[in-house]
Enzyme design. Structure first.
Site, PDB file in Angstrom:
ATOM      1  N   SER A  46       0.823  -1.204   0.000  1.00  0.00           N
ATOM      2  CA  SER A  46       0.000   0.000   0.000  1.00  0.00           C
ATOM      3  C   SER A  46       0.862   1.260   0.000  1.00  0.00           C
ATOM      4  O   SER A  46       0.368   2.348  -0.313  1.00  0.00           O
ATOM      5  CB  SER A  46      -0.938   0.010   1.207  1.00  0.00           C
ATOM      6  OG  SER A  46      -0.215   0.051   2.422  1.00  0.00           O
ATOM      7  N   HIS A  47       2.151   1.131   0.352  1.00  0.00           N
ATOM      8  CA  HIS A  47       3.085   2.250   0.307  1.00  0.00           C
ATOM      9  C   HIS A  47       4.293   1.908  -0.560  1.00  0.00           C
ATOM     10  O   HIS A  47       5.377   2.464  -0.375  1.00  0.00           O
ATOM     11  CB  HIS A  47       3.534   2.629   1.721  1.00  0.00           C
ATOM     12  CG  HIS A  47       2.460   3.278   2.525  1.00  0.00           C
ATOM     13  ND1 HIS A  47       1.481   2.553   3.164  1.00  0.00           N
ATOM     14  CD2 HIS A  47       2.179   4.584   2.759  1.00  0.00           C
ATOM     15  CE1 HIS A  47       0.655   3.390   3.787  1.00  0.00           C
ATOM     16  NE2 HIS A  47       1.057   4.618   3.556  1.00  0.00           N
ATOM     17  N   GLU A 187      -4.920   0.651   1.526  1.00  0.00           N
ATOM     18  CA  GLU A 187      -5.439  -0.715   1.569  1.00  0.00           C
ATOM     19  C   GLU A 187      -6.829  -0.782   0.930  1.00  0.00           C
ATOM     20  O   GLU A 187      -7.156  -1.718   0.204  1.00  0.00           O
ATOM     21  CB  GLU A 187      -5.503  -1.211   3.014  1.00  0.00           C
ATOM     22  CG  GLU A 187      -4.146  -1.478   3.655  1.00  0.00           C
ATOM     23  CD  GLU A 187      -3.446  -2.689   3.056  1.00  0.00           C
ATOM     24  OE1 GLU A 187      -4.122  -3.504   2.400  1.00  0.00           O
ATOM     25  OE2 GLU A 187      -2.230  -2.802   3.228  1.00  0.00           O
TER      26      GLU A 187
END
Length: 336
Positions: A46-47, A187
């Site tokens: 997600s990052h 997410e």
């Protein structure tokens, strides 16, 4: 279906090519490419590389500077401020980090306020360099108003992450990095991209009804974790990384965006504490006592925060990282 395997060198090269090709300066491209590569490396997609899509979109919408030089101000014995000039926070943090460490070692505690920055990255990236220096660290930042307060139905808070780090000598540090929302917005966006339902309790639709539909939550509001407890922490983040440092709240950030869909704009607060200054010659004794806490957790079968990230790091260094064909295609298109 198997995805695309990239070595960490290849992942970084791809990210750097995308960023430079879209107009980011060499310095900004280098730190941002390293950050998204590290996110992927540490099992935090997600990052990770997926963030390049939002990073480039934010630039194209005119909501981030590609080349602003950070301006550092030494304003007090234990406070340093850095104006990011509307650029991503990462270069400002890197430039101000040595002075923050110096001040923490001199005074025992020091604060870094990053102002006028665009923020997308996981906060563990800002905590780990401090634990590597033997310091205890805390970092937090607001975002856009995507999260409803407990008892409410309209977005007011950001995801408002809090990260904490404790140094452990030659062992991986104790680091947690958590959103005060029930889940990171990334997410939910990844679930939406994959067409998957999200767990219950992550958000509500635009009419305030509970839903597991990722798009309905993105159009409605996310929820805090732990009800009123997470809501109170989210409000704290708004205050200490917003008005306290002269920067925006999440609602103000979203208003500044004015519908462009760019990444959050505002400030970040980072605290660093030096055990050696607090404890003097007794520091090793008390740091050893902290280890009994960690072993006590593990003896009960609990996993220390960050353990999975360091296992993923070792695996990625050895085997590379895997991303979907569709994501690789979307990123590659940005490089053209």
């Amino acid at each position: 279906m198997e995805g695309i395997i990239l070595s960490l060198t290849e992942a970084y090269a791809l990210a750097y090519k995308v960023l430079r090709g879209n107009g980011f300066s060499e310095e900004h491209a280098a730190v941002v490419a390293q950050n998204v590569t590290n996110g992927e490396r540490d099992g935090c997609p997600s990052h990770g590389l997926w963030r390049l899509l939002g990073i480039v979109a934010t630039l194209r919408k005119g909501k981030v500077s590609p080349d602003a030089e950070p301006v550092i101000s030494d304003i007090a014995p234990a406070i340093v401020k850095v104006d990011a000039g509307g650029a991503f926070s990462l270069l400002a943090f890197e430039k101000a980090l040595p002075l923050l460490i110096e001040k923490a070692r001199h005074s025992g505690i020091a604060a870094l306020a990053i102002n006028r920055c665009v923020h997308f990255s996981a906060l563990f990236a800002d905590v780990e360099p401090l634990t590597d220096a033997g310091l205890v660290a805390l970092a937090t930042t607001p975002s856009h108003a995507w999260v409803a307060p407990a008892g409410g139905t309209q977005p007011l808070f950001g995801t408002n992450p809090i990260a904490f780090g404790w140094p452990r000598g030659d062992r991986p540090p104790f680091i947690f990095d958590m959103a005060t929302s029930a889940a990171a917005r990334g997410e939910i966006q990844l679930h939406q991209r994959a067409g998957k339902a999200v767990p219950e309790g992550w958000g509500i639709d635009s009419e305030g009804h509970a839903t597991t539909d990722a798009q309905a939550i993105l159009d409605g509001a996310m929820l805090t974790f732990g009800g009123h407890k997470g809501s109170a922490l989210a409000a704290m983040v708004e205050l200490i990384a917003g008005p306290l440092i002269g920067d925006m709240t999440s609602a103000e950030s979203l208003a500044w965006d004015d519908g462009a869909g760019g990444l959050p704009y505002g400030g970040e607060l980072i605290l660093a504490l030096d055990p050696a200054r607090f404890l003097g010659d007794e520091a090793p004794v008390h740091l050893a006592r902290a280890e009994t806490l960690f072993s006590g957790m593990q003896q009960q079968g609990a996993r220390l925060p960050g353990e999975r990230r360091y296992l993923s790091r070792a695996r990625s260094i050895r085997d590379g990282v895997e991303i979907t064909h569709s994501l690789f295609s979307d990123i590659s298109m940005l490089a053209k």
